[in-house]
Design an enzyme around this catalytic site. Structure first.
Site, PDB file in Angstrom:
ATOM      1  N   SER A 256      -0.097   2.125  -6.176  1.00 38.04           N
ATOM      2  CA  SER A 256       1.053   2.511  -5.156  1.00 38.04           C
ATOM      3  C   SER A 256       1.961   1.276  -4.893  1.00 38.04           C
ATOM      4  O   SER A 256       2.483   0.678  -5.850  1.00 38.04           O
ATOM      5  CB  SER A 256       0.159   2.796  -4.014  1.00 38.04           C
ATOM      6  OG  SER A 256       1.195   3.550  -3.055  1.00 38.04           O
ATOM      7  N   LYS A 260       3.766  -1.125  -7.738  1.00 36.84           N
ATOM      8  CA  LYS A 260       4.863  -2.033  -7.954  1.00 36.84           C
ATOM      9  C   LYS A 260       4.655  -3.399  -8.259  1.00 36.84           C
ATOM     10  O   LYS A 260       5.337  -4.221  -8.903  1.00 36.84           O
ATOM     11  CB  LYS A 260       5.666  -1.579  -6.778  1.00 36.84           C
ATOM     12  CG  LYS A 260       5.973  -0.056  -6.281  1.00 36.84           C
ATOM     13  CD  LYS A 260       6.781   0.035  -5.185  1.00 36.84           C
ATOM     14  CE  LYS A 260       6.372   1.164  -4.252  1.00 36.84           C
ATOM     15  NZ  LYS A 260       6.710   2.391  -4.587  1.00 36.84           N
ATOM     16  N   TRP A 347       5.966  12.755  -4.443  1.00 34.14           N
ATOM     17  CA  TRP A 347       6.552  11.696  -3.805  1.00 34.14           C
ATOM     18  C   TRP A 347       6.767  10.502  -4.958  1.00 34.14           C
ATOM     19  O   TRP A 347       7.916   9.802  -4.788  1.00 34.14           O
ATOM     20  CB  TRP A 347       5.896  11.226  -2.541  1.00 34.14           C
ATOM     21  CG  TRP A 347       6.397   9.961  -1.878  1.00 34.14           C
ATOM     22  CD1 TRP A 347       5.996   8.935  -1.464  1.00 34.14           C
ATOM     23  CD2 TRP A 347       7.743  10.098  -0.932  1.00 34.14           C
ATOM     24  NE1 TRP A 347       6.742   8.360  -0.773  1.00 34.14           N
ATOM     25  CE2 TRP A 347       7.706   9.064  -0.426  1.00 34.14           C
ATOM     26  CE3 TRP A 347       8.549  11.090  -1.021  1.00 34.14           C
ATOM     27  CZ2 TRP A 347       8.683   8.731   0.593  1.00 34.14           C
ATOM     28  CZ3 TRP A 347       9.543  10.663   0.047  1.00 34.14           C
ATOM     29  CH2 TRP A 347       9.915   9.581   0.525  1.00 34.14           C
ATOM     30  N   HIS A 397      -2.213  11.041  -4.888  1.00 29.80           N
ATOM     31  CA  HIS A 397      -2.009   9.714  -4.921  1.00 29.80           C
ATOM     32  C   HIS A 397      -3.141   8.670  -4.633  1.00 29.80           C
ATOM     33  O   HIS A 397      -3.367   8.313  -3.505  1.00 29.80           O
ATOM     34  CB  HIS A 397      -1.037   9.524  -3.671  1.00 29.80           C
ATOM     35  CG  HIS A 397      -0.239   8.246  -3.685  1.00 29.80           C
ATOM     36  ND1 HIS A 397       0.804   7.733  -4.451  1.00 29.80           N
ATOM     37  CD2 HIS A 397      -0.325   7.086  -2.865  1.00 29.80           C
ATOM     38  CE1 HIS A 397       0.888   6.437  -4.323  1.00 29.80           C
ATOM     39  NE2 HIS A 397       0.555   6.142  -3.158  1.00 29.80           N
TER      40      HIS A 397
END
Ligand code: GCU
Length: 419
Positions: A256, A260, A347, A397
């Site tokens: 998540s 990044k 998302w 997720h």
């Protein structure tokens, strides 16, 4: 409610809806058209046709674009960082592992901040390839090992450091497969990202994290993702000195926002031999120019402190971005990279990650590596294992035990022959 009041109410409601953030798009037919910047054309228009031009010209250009506009500039490696290995047990986890607990002090002074690294390496096996995992909780959440120290953590509600109330050892063990990782010959290390810099609403954590040890950044100064990535590199500094770890086979993992972070850390610090970015989504591996799920506007609005100040200029102006996520992916090349996504993580736009990996593939190929040549999105839970790998798991997720089997297969494909 009377008729005029009713009309005023409706008008106010319409105004409120207009002023509110636009609805996220989840319709594939409405993602819009876009042209991606070509990672293999230099700023002056010169095509990149060989590895030397990539390494000497184009790669530094892309890195600079990310530093100036997206994640900001990080300080030089912390020569002040100190490491204190205060716990070593060569008979941990029922004799399967050596456990170490290491205090990382990012200033080398009582001011800190201080992070706590937990490291397991396979028993009796020096120089193991090792996963470095950025994670969200205290190390005691990783597994039930009673010797894992419990430290205070940042409470996002009170914005204070406090001891966990009723801590449950191993409560996040489903996200990690420590036993399987060790059994397959790998070490695994953990750092809680909030110990590098607390991730508090509105950026309230910056004064308490590694930012505090450096001059206040300008509009191209590092945001929190830059800080977490910098901290990951400091953890690597330690791992590189530990004889139970092979410094040339350290695989960085993050999920998540930490996906990044893993991409940005891997882009800047080529000592990371491989990167796994799980559900990294917007400003991670998914294409920003695709209007699907989270957008640049959402990140700029909700998490401005993750990025540098200059990032704000791209809110509502995504096509002005001088890069897109395939460029970030390209910065990892030629090193192995695994992008894992989730079928229900709309998302995070799994399809946008797939397309970004395809768009980064020419860079991998230029450097003699394999990328994603498949044109069709793969069947769920069937990883496309290349140097640049991609998978979409069935589910949310999240990180599942099956994902770890895929990560270990990926690691085996690149590192086990050297075991
Ligand atoms: C939010 C954010 C995402 C991020 C995620 C996470 O959903 O919008 O960009 O990846 O948090 O880190 O959990």
């Amino acid at each position: 409610m009377s008729a005029p009041h009713n009309r005023i109410f409706l008008l106010l409601t319409a105004l409120a809806v207009t002023l509110a953030a636009r609805a996220s798009n989840y319709d594939e037919t409405k993602v819009g058209t876009y042209t991606l910047p070509d990672p293999l054309v230099c700023a002056d228009g010169t095509p990149v046709t060989n590895a030397a031009t990539w390494y000497n010209v184009r790669r530094p250009e892309i890195l600079e674009l990310y530093r100036a506009n997206i994640f900001g500039r990080s300080p030089a490696p912390g020569t002040n960082t100190t490491f204190n290995v205060w716990d070593t047990d060569t008979n941990a986890l029922g004799g399967t592992a050596t456990r170490k607990q290491v205090e990382i002090n990012f200033s080398g002074t009582p001011v800190g901040p201080v992070a706590h690294l937990l490291l397991y390496t396979p028993a009796g096996k020096p120089a193991a390839p090792t996963f470095l995992c950025l994670q969200f909780g205290g190390n005691y959440t990783i597994c039930t090992d009673p010797a894992i120290a419990i430290f205070p953590g940042w409470n996002p509600k009170t914005r204070a450091l406090q001891m966990p109330v009723n801590p449950v050892r191993g409560q996040a063990s489903n996200n990690w497969n420590v036993a399987a990782t060790l059994a397959r010959g790998y070490g695994i290390a953990f750092v809680n990202y909030c110990e590098i810099e607390p991730d508090l609403p509105g950026g309230a954590g910056l004064p308490y994290g590694v930012h505090k040890n450096f001059p206040a950044p300008g509009p191209d100064g590092w945001g929190a993702i830059g800080a977490w990535a910098w901290g990951a590199s400091r953890a690597l500094d330690y791992l590189a000195t530990d004889h139970d770890v092979d410094p040339k086979r350290i695989i960085l993992f993050g999920h998540s926002r930490l996906g990044k972070t893993a991409l940005w850390a891997g882009a800047q610090d080529t000592r990371f031999a491989a990167v796994i970015a799980n559900c990294s989504g917007e400003m991670g591996a998914s294409l920003s120019r695709r209007d699907y799920g989270e957008t640049v506007d959402d990140v700029a609005h909700h998490f401005p402190y993750w990025m540098c100040g200059n990032f704000q200029q791209f809110a509502h102006h995504w096509t002005n971005l001088p890069v897109d996520s395939h460029c970030l992916i390209s910065l990892i090349a030629p090193r192995p990279l695994f992008l894992n996504t989730g079928s229900e993580d709309l998302w995070g736009d799994p399809h946008g990650e797939f397309l970004a990996a395809r768009a980064a593939t020419p860079v991998y190929q230029l450097l003699g590596q394999t990328g994603l040549t498949e044109t069709d999105f793969p069947a769920l839970d069937h990883p496309l294992l290349h140097d640049l790998s991609f998978n979409c798991h069935t589910g949310k997720h999240d990180v599942y035990p099956l994902d770890w089997e895929h990560f270990l297969d990926f690691a085996d494909a690149h590192f086990s022959q050297k075991n």
